[in-house]
Design a protein around this motif. Structure first.
Motif, PDB file in Angstrom:
ATOM      1  N   HIS A 141       0.820  -1.216   0.000  1.00 32.60           N
ATOM      2  CA  HIS A 141       0.000   0.000   0.000  1.00 32.60           C
ATOM      3  C   HIS A 141       0.853   1.265   0.000  1.00 32.60           C
ATOM      4  O   HIS A 141       0.693   2.138   0.848  1.00 32.60           O
TER       5      HIS A 141
ATOM      6  N   ALA B 174      -3.728   2.662  15.008  1.00 32.19           N
ATOM      7  CA  ALA B 174      -4.026   3.631  13.934  1.00 32.19           C
ATOM      8  C   ALA B 174      -3.674   3.036  12.575  1.00 32.19           C
ATOM      9  O   ALA B 174      -4.045   3.571  11.535  1.00 32.19           O
ATOM     10  N   HIS B 175      -2.964   1.917  12.587  1.00 33.24           N
ATOM     11  CA  HIS B 175      -2.480   1.275  11.339  1.00 33.24           C
ATOM     12  C   HIS B 175      -3.017  -0.156  11.272  1.00 33.24           C
ATOM     13  O   HIS B 175      -4.224  -0.341  11.289  1.00 33.24           O
TER      14      HIS B 175
ATOM     15  N   LYS C 165     -15.018  16.440  19.728  1.00 32.60           N
ATOM     16  CA  LYS C 165     -13.591  16.786  19.801  1.00 32.60           C
ATOM     17  C   LYS C 165     -13.004  16.507  21.172  1.00 32.60           C
ATOM     18  O   LYS C 165     -11.824  16.254  21.306  1.00 32.60           O
TER      19      LYS C 165
ATOM     20  N   ARG D 208     -12.424   7.342  18.286  1.00 36.84           N
ATOM     21  CA  ARG D 208     -12.572   7.451  16.841  1.00 36.84           C
ATOM     22  C   ARG D 208     -13.248   6.195  16.326  1.00 36.84           C
ATOM     23  O   ARG D 208     -13.117   5.126  16.936  1.00 36.84           O
ATOM     24  N   LEU D 209     -13.953   6.310  15.207  1.00 37.58           N
ATOM     25  CA  LEU D 209     -14.572   5.130  14.592  1.00 37.58           C
ATOM     26  C   LEU D 209     -13.464   4.328  13.953  1.00 37.58           C
ATOM     27  O   LEU D 209     -12.929   4.707  12.898  1.00 37.58           O
TER      28      LEU D 209
ATOM     29  N   GLY E 129     -11.600   1.736  11.715  1.00 34.29           N
ATOM     30  CA  GLY E 129     -11.986   1.248  10.395  1.00 34.29           C
ATOM     31  C   GLY E 129     -12.509   2.337   9.496  1.00 34.29           C
ATOM     32  O   GLY E 129     -12.882   2.084   8.353  1.00 34.29           O
ATOM     33  N   PHE E 130     -12.522   3.582  10.041  1.00 38.34           N
ATOM     34  CA  PHE E 130     -12.945   4.721   9.205  1.00 38.34           C
ATOM     35  C   PHE E 130     -11.795   5.704   9.053  1.00 38.34           C
ATOM     36  O   PHE E 130     -10.990   5.892   9.972  1.00 38.34           O
TER      37      PHE E 130
ATOM     38  N   HIS F 186      -8.721   7.660   6.456  1.00 38.54           N
ATOM     39  CA  HIS F 186      -7.455   7.211   5.869  1.00 38.54           C
ATOM     40  C   HIS F 186      -6.649   8.450   5.487  1.00 38.54           C
ATOM     41  O   HIS F 186      -7.203   9.440   5.054  1.00 38.54           O
ATOM     42  N   ARG F 187      -5.334   8.338   5.646  1.00 36.59           N
ATOM     43  CA  ARG F 187      -4.490   9.465   5.280  1.00 36.59           C
ATOM     44  C   ARG F 187      -4.582   9.778   3.792  1.00 36.59           C
ATOM     45  O   ARG F 187      -4.559  10.939   3.394  1.00 36.59           O
TER      46      ARG F 187
ATOM     47  N   ARG G  50     -10.370  -1.475  -1.326  1.00 33.30           N
ATOM     48  CA  ARG G  50     -10.221  -2.794  -0.673  1.00 33.30           C
ATOM     49  C   ARG G  50     -11.429  -3.091   0.220  1.00 33.30           C
ATOM     50  O   ARG G  50     -11.820  -4.252   0.386  1.00 33.30           O
TER      51      ARG G  50
ATOM     52  N   TYR H 289     -20.546  15.364   9.314  1.00 30.78           N
ATOM     53  CA  TYR H 289     -19.171  15.385   9.847  1.00 30.78           C
ATOM     54  C   TYR H 289     -18.284  14.491   9.003  1.00 30.78           C
ATOM     55  O   TYR H 289     -17.198  14.867   8.563  1.00 30.78           O
TER      56      TYR H 289
ATOM     57  N   LYS I  57     -15.359  15.615   6.343  1.00 31.43           N
ATOM     58  CA  LYS I  57     -13.956  15.197   6.564  1.00 31.43           C
ATOM     59  C   LYS I  57     -13.553  14.044   5.653  1.00 31.43           C
ATOM     60  O   LYS I  57     -12.459  13.512   5.749  1.00 31.43           O
TER      61      LYS I  57
ATOM     62  N   ASN J  35     -12.316   1.939   5.681  1.00 33.33           N
ATOM     63  CA  ASN J  35     -11.055   1.529   5.070  1.00 33.33           C
ATOM     64  C   ASN J  35     -10.941   0.013   5.097  1.00 33.33           C
ATOM     65  O   ASN J  35     -11.887  -0.679   5.494  1.00 33.33           O
TER      66      ASN J  35
ATOM     67  N   ASP K  74      -9.761  -2.054   6.966  1.00 34.55           N
ATOM     68  CA  ASP K  74      -9.916  -2.778   8.237  1.00 34.55           C
ATOM     69  C   ASP K  74     -11.355  -2.907   8.679  1.00 34.55           C
ATOM     70  O   ASP K  74     -11.647  -3.623   9.637  1.00 34.55           O
TER      71      ASP K  74
ATOM     72  N   ARG L  60       1.315  -8.404   4.356  1.00 31.87           N
ATOM     73  CA  ARG L  60       2.087  -7.207   4.002  1.00 31.87           C
ATOM     74  C   ARG L  60       3.577  -7.465   3.831  1.00 31.87           C
ATOM     75  O   ARG L  60       4.311  -6.651   3.261  1.00 31.87           O
TER      76      ARG L  60
HETATM   77  C1  SDX Z   1      -4.409   1.273   7.630  1.00 29.04           C
HETATM   78  O1  SDX Z   1      -1.390   4.399   5.314  1.00 29.04           O
HETATM   79  C2  SDX Z   1      -1.933   3.337   4.880  1.00 29.04           C
HETATM   80  O2  SDX Z   1      -1.988   3.065   3.678  1.00 29.04           O
HETATM   81  C3  SDX Z   1      -2.463   2.403   5.925  1.00 29.04           C
HETATM   82  C4  SDX Z   1      -3.221   1.166   5.426  1.00 29.04           C
HETATM   83  C5  SDX Z   1      -2.305   0.196   4.706  1.00 29.04           C
HETATM   84  O3  SDX Z   1      -2.813  -0.612   3.930  1.00 29.04           O
HETATM   85  O4  SDX Z   1      -1.081   0.198   5.001  1.00 29.04           O
HETATM   86  O5  SDX Z   1      -4.268   1.570   4.560  1.00 29.04           O
HETATM   87  C6  SDX Z   1      -3.830   0.373   6.597  1.00 29.04           C
HETATM   88  O6  SDX Z   1      -3.715   1.604   8.556  1.00 29.04           O
HETATM   89  C7  SDX Z   1      -5.812   1.794   7.457  1.00 29.04           C
HETATM   90  C8  SDX Z   1      -6.225   2.809   8.565  1.00 29.04           C
HETATM   91  C9  SDX Z   1      -6.631   1.993   9.796  1.00 29.04           C
HETATM   92  N1  SDX Z   1      -6.805   2.905  10.943  1.00 29.04           N
HETATM   93  C10 SDX Z   1      -8.040   3.122  11.448  1.00 29.04           C
HETATM   94  O7  SDX Z   1      -9.095   2.715  10.964  1.00 29.04           O
HETATM   95  C11 SDX Z   1      -8.018   3.943  12.734  1.00 29.04           C
HETATM   96  C12 SDX Z   1      -9.103   5.033  12.655  1.00 29.04           C
HETATM   97  N2  SDX Z   1      -8.681   6.036  11.661  1.00 29.04           N
HETATM   98  C13 SDX Z   1      -7.980   7.196  12.130  1.00 29.04           C
HETATM   99  O8  SDX Z   1      -7.156   6.997  13.234  1.00 29.04           O
HETATM  100  C14 SDX Z   1      -7.412   8.047  11.002  1.00 29.04           C
HETATM  101  O9  SDX Z   1      -8.390   8.177  10.062  1.00 29.04           O
HETATM  102  C15 SDX Z   1      -6.121   7.611  10.334  1.00 29.04           C
HETATM  103  C16 SDX Z   1      -5.026   7.399  11.316  1.00 29.04           C
HETATM  104  C17 SDX Z   1      -6.347   6.373   9.554  1.00 29.04           C
HETATM  105  C18 SDX Z   1      -5.724   8.742   9.386  1.00 29.04           C
HETATM  106  O10 SDX Z   1      -5.431   9.830  10.161  1.00 29.04           O
HETATM  107  P1  SDX Z   1      -4.871  11.195   9.504  1.00 29.04           P
HETATM  108  O11 SDX Z   1      -4.690  11.072   8.046  1.00 29.04           O
HETATM  109  O12 SDX Z   1      -3.716  11.642  10.292  1.00 29.04           O
HETATM  110  O13 SDX Z   1      -6.089  12.131   9.637  1.00 29.04           O
HETATM  111  P2  SDX Z   1      -6.369  13.014  10.902  1.00 29.04           P
HETATM  112  O14 SDX Z   1      -6.132  12.217  12.141  1.00 29.04           O
HETATM  113  O15 SDX Z   1      -5.641  14.299  10.715  1.00 29.04           O
HETATM  114  O16 SDX Z   1      -7.943  13.222  10.762  1.00 29.04           O
HETATM  115  C19 SDX Z   1      -8.454  14.265   9.956  1.00 29.04           C
HETATM  116  C20 SDX Z   1      -9.726  14.697  10.677  1.00 29.04           C
HETATM  117  C21 SDX Z   1      -9.494  14.962  12.174  1.00 29.04           C
HETATM  118  O17 SDX Z   1     -10.460  15.914  12.559  1.00 29.04           O
HETATM  119  P3  SDX Z   1      -9.937  17.492  12.727  1.00 29.04           P
HETATM  120  O18 SDX Z   1      -8.739  17.451  13.666  1.00 29.04           O
HETATM  121  O19 SDX Z   1      -9.557  17.909  11.307  1.00 29.04           O
HETATM  122  O20 SDX Z   1     -11.135  18.198  13.280  1.00 29.04           O
HETATM  123  O21 SDX Z   1     -10.684  13.614  10.636  1.00 29.04           O
HETATM  124  C22 SDX Z   1     -10.948  13.156  11.961  1.00 29.04           C
HETATM  125  C23 SDX Z   1      -9.837  13.658  12.854  1.00 29.04           C
HETATM  126  O22 SDX Z   1     -10.308  13.868  14.184  1.00 29.04           O
HETATM  127  N3  SDX Z   1     -10.930  11.692  11.916  1.00 29.04           N
HETATM  128  C24 SDX Z   1     -11.801  10.911  12.529  1.00 29.04           C
HETATM  129  C25 SDX Z   1     -11.419   9.598  12.181  1.00 29.04           C
HETATM  130  N4  SDX Z   1     -10.339   9.630  11.397  1.00 29.04           N
HETATM  131  C26 SDX Z   1     -10.027  10.939  11.243  1.00 29.04           C
HETATM  132  N5  SDX Z   1     -12.868  11.184  13.329  1.00 29.04           N
HETATM  133  C27 SDX Z   1     -13.545  10.107  13.767  1.00 29.04           C
HETATM  134  N6  SDX Z   1     -13.256   8.807  13.482  1.00 29.04           N
HETATM  135  C28 SDX Z   1     -12.192   8.535  12.691  1.00 29.04           C
HETATM  136  N7  SDX Z   1     -11.884   7.244  12.398  1.00 29.04           N
END
Ligand code: SDX
Length: 433
Positions: free
Chosen positions: A234, A268-269, A299, A304-305, A307-308, A310-311, A319, A357, A361, A366, A368, A393
């Protein structure tokens, strides 16, 4: 990669000095601004914690378009590979850059199959862990320990050594993951069987036992194969970047993959699949979904939700669509028609995707989000979900590690910082403090 006359001009408004920053173009995706001379020219670093706007390397392996929800492995769409290919063929594609001929595929699969055993002494490492050790803790230890057993393939400057280590890593990860699982259960370890294909072998090592014949369910074997394909690589995600950075110092491949396992473990990953299932179980019933969605929007609440979001993906993770289809296939094959966790997940997806919301955003399910439901239905315990992700992976980590080593411009990764700590000060004797 090409660079033509396009460039950006950087101007220091206090001195009026300007610098031209060349722009480089790839075959797909955003251009990059070449800042390699920026510090030498300006005395300034760039600042990008979390690397939200930073390209760390040039790569030909995986392309993601986050806005369009596109994922290509060496140019092939993930949806087509999930439908028409198999994990061994995808491993060959990621490692060598093209789909194999029929003969190459047979040879590759044979070579991987005949590296699936681990040194018998590897079992002694298990005895040092508590029975209830998290499988990812065991994987970190066991994968790193492989470098203590394979001294004949640690010269990273030798392409043959690199390929032998690459095959060993891909081949042995399912065996190590199954070892960790059987040790957790207190059941005897099952050796790999060379007559079984990769995904079948993994299921057999996980679920067979000496007391009865293991019946291989072809639907589950295919589902496992597709899941491995979906998780194979990925781009420059956190664990892949960890492997590249560890490898840039010249560390041996087993140590680099162990570093990738450690990074993947975070919630987070790669740890998110385990966290999704724990979250769905905490929600407990469809009627509670709204309350948790509100928590995720608050806030002041760290929830956080899982599975929701993605960067990179600001659209559906392609997927997760494939995973959702596989979820229904596996549940149907197992005759599971009222899986409450799936009901909760479908309700959560529906509510979140309609919520302003999440829309604003651009938070979508994702990879997961559905995987945990499939894994649970297949009898895989929650604590093994991320270990399964690591098994898949490993080929991506290894392909990216090889690409980095072979990159003529490769050098040790050594980022700088913005220092905001104490300025220089003299030591004060303790009597005067
Ligand atoms: C994987 O990088 C990859 O490719 C990873 C992956 C791979 O195959 O290798 O795809 C696998 O890791 C998938 C991601 C799995 N993680 C989760 O499902 C954990 C929940 N998701 C979040 O922690 C978050 O979305 C991340 C870590 C995945 C991404 O974080 P970012 O890109 O740093 O985004 P951010 O934290 O800056 O969020 C942007 C905004 C924020 O709000 P504000 O500060 O702008 O007000 O969106 C909000 C966040 O608070 N937000 C969420 C959220 N994810 C982001 N709010 C609620 N629930 C969420 N899941």
């Amino acid at each position: 990669m090409s660079s033509n006359e396009k460039s950006f001009t950087l101007t220091d408004n206090s001195s009026g000095k300007s610098w031209e920053l060349p722009v480089m173009h790839g075959t797909l995706g955003p251009d990059v601004i070449d800042v390699r001379k920026l510090y030498a020219d300006t005395g300034c670093f760039t600042y990008d914690p979390g690397f939200t706007s930073t390209g760390s390397c040039e790569s030909k392996i995986t392309f993601i378009d986050g806005d369009e929800g596109v994922l290509l492995y060496r140019g092939y769409p993930i949806e087509q590979l999930a439908e028409k290919s198999d994990f061994m063929e995808v491993c060959y594609l990621l490692l060598y850059g093209n789909l194999p001929s029929a003969a190459d595929k047979v040879k590759f699969e044979h070579d991987i199959t005949y590296h699936t055993m681990v040194h018998e002494q590897m079992q002694t490492f298990l005895r040092g862990f508590r029975r209830d050790a998290h499988p990812m803790a065991v994987m970190c230890g066991m994968v790193g320990a492989l470098s203590a057993f394979y001294h004949d393939s640690l010269d990273i400057s030798n392409p043959k050594h690199r390929m032998v280590s690459s095959y060993r890593m891909i081949a042995k990860m399912p065996t190590i993951a199954a070892l960790a699982y059987k040790y957790n259960l207190g059941q005897p370890y099952t050796y790999p069987k060379n007559k079984l294909r990769y995904a079948e072998n993994f299921l057999h090592m996980m679920f067979s036992n000496p007391c009865e014949e293991y019946e291989m369910d072809p639907v589950l074997a295919r589902a496992m194969d597709v899941i491995l394909i979906l998780h194979a690589d990925h781009e420059q995600n956190a664990s892949t970047s960890t492997v590249r950075l560890a490898g840039s110092s010249g560390a041996n491949p087993f140590a680099c993959i162990a570093a990738g396992v450690a990074s993947l473990w975070g919630p987070a990953h790669g740890g998110a699949n385990e966290a999704v299932l724990n979250m769905l179980e905490e929600i407990g019933d469809k009627k509670n979904v709204g309350k948790f969605v509100e928590k995720a929007k608050n806030k002041d609440d760290p929830f956080r939700l899982m599975g929701f979001g993605h960067r990179v993906y600001k659209n559906f993770d392609p997927r997760s669509r494939v995973m959702r289809t596989q979820c229904h296939k596996v549940l149907d094959a197992l005759g599971v028609h009222d899986e409450p966790l799936l009901e909760i997940a479908l309700e959560l997806e529906k509510i979140a995707l309609e919520d302003p919301y999440f829309i604003e955003k651009k938070l979508y399910p994702n990879v997961d989000f559905y995987s945990g439901i499939i894994f649970k239905a297949m009898g895989i315990p929650t604590t093994m979900f991320t270990a399964l992700f690591a098994v898949a992976r490993t080929v991506g980590w290894i392909a990216q590690w090889n690409e980095m080593i072979e990159d003529p411009s490769q050098k040790i990764g050594r980022p700088r910082q913005l220092f905001t700590g104490a300025e220089k000060r003299d030591y004060v004797d303790i009597k005067k403090r």
